[in-house]
Design a protein around this motif. Sequence first.
Motif, PDB file in Angstrom:
ATOM      1  N   GLU A  96      12.419   1.075  -1.051  1.00  0.00           N
ATOM      2  CA  GLU A  96      11.185   1.425  -0.341  1.00  0.00           C
ATOM      3  C   GLU A  96       9.948   0.890  -1.048  1.00  0.00           C
ATOM      4  O   GLU A  96       9.021   0.400  -0.403  1.00  0.00           O
ATOM      5  N   GLU A  97       9.923   0.967  -2.374  1.00  0.00           N
ATOM      6  CA  GLU A  97       8.766   0.416  -3.089  1.00  0.00           C
ATOM      7  C   GLU A  97       8.745  -1.108  -2.970  1.00  0.00           C
ATOM      8  O   GLU A  97       7.680  -1.716  -2.840  1.00  0.00           O
ATOM      9  N   SER A  98       9.909  -1.715  -2.990  1.00  0.00           N
ATOM     10  CA  SER A  98       9.982  -3.165  -2.820  1.00  0.00           C
ATOM     11  C   SER A  98       9.446  -3.569  -1.454  1.00  0.00           C
ATOM     12  O   SER A  98       8.782  -4.601  -1.309  1.00  0.00           O
ATOM     13  N   ARG A  99       9.740  -2.770  -0.444  1.00  0.00           N
ATOM     14  CA  ARG A  99       9.214  -3.047   0.897  1.00  0.00           C
ATOM     15  C   ARG A  99       7.686  -3.047   0.886  1.00  0.00           C
ATOM     16  O   ARG A  99       7.049  -3.918   1.477  1.00  0.00           O
ATOM     17  N   GLU A 100       7.100  -2.065   0.215  1.00  0.00           N
ATOM     18  CA  GLU A 100       5.641  -1.969   0.204  1.00  0.00           C
ATOM     19  C   GLU A 100       5.016  -3.126  -0.566  1.00  0.00           C
ATOM     20  O   GLU A 100       3.977  -3.666  -0.172  1.00  0.00           O
ATOM     21  N   ILE A 101       5.637  -3.516  -1.674  1.00  0.00           N
ATOM     22  CA  ILE A 101       5.124  -4.640  -2.455  1.00  0.00           C
ATOM     23  C   ILE A 101       5.214  -5.928  -1.640  1.00  0.00           C
ATOM     24  O   ILE A 101       4.296  -6.760  -1.644  1.00  0.00           O
ATOM     25  N   LEU A 102       6.313  -6.104  -0.919  1.00  0.00           N
ATOM     26  CA  LEU A 102       6.468  -7.293  -0.076  1.00  0.00           C
ATOM     27  C   LEU A 102       5.455  -7.291   1.056  1.00  0.00           C
ATOM     28  O   LEU A 102       4.914  -8.343   1.427  1.00  0.00           O
ATOM     29  N   ARG A 103       5.176  -6.134   1.616  1.00  0.00           N
ATOM     30  CA  ARG A 103       4.146  -6.049   2.666  1.00  0.00           C
ATOM     31  C   ARG A 103       2.814  -6.592   2.143  1.00  0.00           C
ATOM     32  O   ARG A 103       2.129  -7.366   2.817  1.00  0.00           O
ATOM     33  N   ASP A 104       2.436  -6.167   0.947  1.00  0.00           N
ATOM     34  CA  ASP A 104       1.178  -6.632   0.362  1.00  0.00           C
ATOM     35  C   ASP A 104       1.188  -8.148   0.171  1.00  0.00           C
ATOM     36  O   ASP A 104       0.194  -8.828   0.412  1.00  0.00           O
ATOM     37  N   ALA A 105       2.334  -8.680  -0.285  1.00  0.00           N
ATOM     38  CA  ALA A 105       2.447 -10.125  -0.510  1.00  0.00           C
ATOM     39  C   ALA A 105       2.311 -10.893   0.801  1.00  0.00           C
ATOM     40  O   ALA A 105       1.617 -11.918   0.866  1.00  0.00           O
ATOM     41  N   LEU A 106       2.968 -10.424   1.844  1.00  0.00           N
ATOM     42  CA  LEU A 106       2.882 -11.098   3.143  1.00  0.00           C
ATOM     43  C   LEU A 106       1.469 -11.052   3.692  1.00  0.00           C
ATOM     44  O   LEU A 106       0.972 -12.037   4.259  1.00  0.00           O
ATOM     45  N   ARG A 107       0.811  -9.932   3.514  1.00  0.00           N
ATOM     46  CA  ARG A 107      -0.570  -9.802   3.995  1.00  0.00           C
ATOM     47  C   ARG A 107      -1.477 -10.792   3.249  1.00  0.00           C
ATOM     48  O   ARG A 107      -2.291 -11.488   3.856  1.00  0.00           O
ATOM     49  N   GLY A 108      -1.316 -10.853   1.925  1.00  0.00           N
ATOM     50  CA  GLY A 108      -2.140 -11.771   1.139  1.00  0.00           C
ATOM     51  C   GLY A 108      -1.856 -13.225   1.485  1.00  0.00           C
ATOM     52  O   GLY A 108      -2.776 -14.050   1.548  1.00  0.00           O
ATOM     53  N   GLY A 109      -0.582 -13.559   1.693  1.00  0.00           N
ATOM     54  CA  GLY A 109      -0.232 -14.932   2.067  1.00  0.00           C
ATOM     55  C   GLY A 109      -0.820 -15.320   3.412  1.00  0.00           C
ATOM     56  O   GLY A 109      -1.327 -16.438   3.580  1.00  0.00           O
ATOM     57  N   ALA A 110      -0.771 -14.399   4.370  1.00  0.00           N
ATOM     58  CA  ALA A 110      -1.340 -14.679   5.689  1.00  0.00           C
ATOM     59  C   ALA A 110      -2.852 -14.869   5.596  1.00  0.00           C
ATOM     60  O   ALA A 110      -3.427 -15.740   6.267  1.00  0.00           O
TER      61      ALA A 110
END
Length: 221
Positions: A96-110
């Motif tokens: 679950e924490e990995s999911r949240e960290i990945l969400r942040d990464a995808l948002r920043g990349g976009a």
Amino acid sequence: MRGEGERRGGVQRRRRSPEEAERAILAAARSFLSERPFREMKVEDVMARTGLSRPAFYAYFKDRYELVTRLLEGIGGLLFAVDRRWLVGDPGVGREESREILRDALRGGAETFGRYGPVLRAISEAASYDGRVEEMYRFGLIQRLTEAVAARISRDVEAGISPEGLVPEETARALVLMTERYLIDAYGRPSDRDRVPDATVIRTLETIWLSTLYGPEMTRP
């Protein structure tokens, strides 16, 4: 000489430091590629946007390919910076924490693609017909990102928070290439009145990446 003022038409130009001049050239190249394709880019076209003389270009860059390399290094640095917490993070933190960290990464990349989409589109298109640009873009930036994503997927599979059936290298390649094409299509045109809303783009990426790597989201009671 780098950083010195120049005289044209009897008017003394403001002196610029080497750092200022270099930044001006890079900004001019970004501006050019936001409007026109790489095949039309000439040194004099870029320098006309800087207020510096054409010969000043060669104090900082060997040719337009080195200029594009520097542009990609800057944009790539931003992409790796926003993705770093997920790319090099400890998979031991849990799904679950990995999911949240990945969400942040995808948002920043976009968001990075949102700022530099037209430039990346021009470089990506040039990579389809110019071998040197392809080397810089496909086998440079995209390949490096794919390898970093594959390494993270491999660690997550070992830790048991991603499905065992995933093949890290191929999964990473599919996700990165799909995302690159999708974001360039979404953000690659300077003015697109029919552009998909940012929130929709980000949500679409989240759905694909998170479902693939971490399965369906847990339902909270």
